[in-house]
Design a protein around this motif. Structure first.
Motif, short mmCIF file in Angstrom:
data_model
loop_
_atom_site.label_atom_id
_atom_site.label_comp_id
_atom_site.label_asym_id
_atom_site.label_seq_id
_atom_site.Cartn_x
_atom_site.Cartn_y
_atom_site.Cartn_z
N HIS A 99 -115.70 4.78 -114.37
CA HIS A 99 -114.39 3.95 -113.88
C HIS A 99 -113.14 4.28 -114.42
CE1 HIS A 99 -112.03 0.00 -113.40
NE2 HIS A 99 -111.91 1.09 -112.57
N VAL A 109 -105.62 4.86 -113.40
CA VAL A 109 -104.73 5.92 -113.60
C VAL A 109 -103.50 5.01 -113.58
CG1 VAL A 109 -103.40 7.53 -112.20
CG2 VAL A 109 -105.88 7.51 -112.12
N ARG A 144 -99.44 8.80 -108.42
CA ARG A 144 -100.63 7.83 -108.47
C ARG A 144 -101.69 8.08 -107.48
NH1 ARG A 144 -97.97 3.50 -109.32
NH2 ARG A 144 -98.40 2.42 -107.09
N THR A 198 -105.44 9.73 -107.81
CA THR A 198 -106.47 8.83 -107.45
C THR A 198 -107.36 9.42 -106.50
OG1 THR A 198 -105.41 6.79 -107.63
CG2 THR A 198 -107.22 6.45 -106.34
N ARG A 199 -106.73 10.18 -105.23
CA ARG A 199 -107.43 10.62 -104.20
C ARG A 199 -108.38 12.05 -104.99
NH1 ARG A 199 -106.63 15.30 -102.05
NH2 ARG A 199 -104.46 15.60 -102.54
N ARG A 210 -111.31 10.39 -107.02
CA ARG A 210 -112.31 9.62 -106.06
C ARG A 210 -113.08 10.92 -105.36
NH1 ARG A 210 -108.63 4.74 -103.76
NH2 ARG A 210 -109.14 3.41 -105.44
N GLU A 218 -115.11 6.34 -109.82
CA GLU A 218 -114.29 5.15 -109.31
C GLU A 218 -112.94 4.98 -110.13
OE1 GLU A 218 -116.63 1.60 -109.77
OE2 GLU A 218 -118.18 2.49 -108.85
N VAL A 219 -111.99 4.67 -109.13
CA VAL A 219 -110.61 4.77 -109.58
C VAL A 219 -109.77 3.48 -109.34
CG1 VAL A 219 -108.28 6.14 -109.81
CG2 VAL A 219 -110.76 7.24 -109.39
N THR A 220 -109.12 3.07 -110.33
CA THR A 220 -108.15 1.89 -110.10
C THR A 220 -106.88 2.56 -110.26
OG1 THR A 220 -109.87 0.20 -110.59
CG2 THR A 220 -107.25 -0.27 -110.96
N GLY A 221 -105.78 2.15 -109.56
CA GLY A 221 -104.47 2.63 -109.79
C GLY A 221 -103.47 1.50 -110.48
#
Length: 241
Positions: free
Chosen positions: A8, A11, A19, A23-24, A27, A32-35
């Motif tokens: 996880h 960013v 951002r 993120t893209r 992923r 797993e990504v949280t902005g």
């Protein structure tokens, strides 16, 4: 990383377009990504769930990235990669001195970003895999038994399965560290005495051969799981005696 779950990554970047791009990319590679647009959103992300890595821009509204890095490091060992268009050596030194694990200067390409993320995640996970765990005499897993002293693998039907020296070393390494992700580099280090060509590819080949001899291709889920972009994990329950 926890078990076989993907890493996880948060960013932290105030530019919505950058951002979204970061993120893209992450992923697409299975993370797993949280902005987060600023320090407040980063704090919310950290409070919501465990984090494996933070990509932290320096020039943020409110509290800047360097101050956030200092605050995070005072209470957490989560890996931090500083990201900024400010590529001067002094900025890199300050970030690293504050506890950042790496620094990427904008503009950067997708390959460099992913390589640095993988390297930092590997280093973080490898800290938890010791080299000198003593091996017991027997390992039992999924109906199989491995005799460590006799270097003998017995199938569920009682037949002995012949393994090369490199396959023996790789299997023993995995059995000594079940349910734990081990990077390719660490597997090479732990099995180097038996694996002649020390490259990521040599580990992949040995894992493929070992899987075939274990009949792992017919199992769901497999005993030896691939952690994409990082390494492998022996996922079956192991009993030692």
């Amino acid at each position: 990383m926890r078990g076989d779950s993907p890493a996880h990554i948060v960013v932290v970047e105030d530019d919505a377009g950058v951002r979204a791009l970061l993120t893209r990319i992450l992923r697409e590679c299975g993370y797993e990504v949280t902005g987060a647009a600023d320090g407040n959103e980063l704090e919310a992300a950290m409070a919501a769930r465990p984090i494996d890595l933070i990509l932290l821009d320096i020039t943020l509204p409110g509290t800047n990235g360097l101050e956030l890095c200092r605050a995070i490091r005072a209470r957490s060992k989560v890996p931090i990669v500083m990201v900024s268009a400010r590529g001067q050596e002094s900025d890199r030194v300050v970030g690293l001195d504050l506890g950042a694990d790496d620094y990427i200067a904008k503009p950067f390409g997708r390959p460099e970003l992913l390589a640095r993320v993988r390297a930092v995640l590997r280093r973080a996970s490898d800290l938890h895999v010791p080299l000198d765990v003593p091996a017991p005499d027997h390992f039992d897993f999924a109906g199989w038994r491995y005799h460590a002293r006799r270097r003998e693998l017995i199938a569920p039907n009682g037949a002995a399965v012949e393994l090369t020296a490199a396959e023996q070393e790789l299997l023993l390494t995995l059995l000594r560290h079940p349910q734990r992700m081990i990077s390719r580099e660490r597997l090479l280090e732990m099995s180097r005495s038996r694996i002649g060509h020390s490259t990521d590819r040599s580990i992949d080949v040995q894992v493929s051969r070992l899987r075939r001899k274990l009949g792992d291709g017919r199992r769901s889920p497999p005993m030896i799981r691939t952690i994409r972009g990082v390494g492998y994990m022996f996922a079956a329950d192991v009993t030692r005696s």
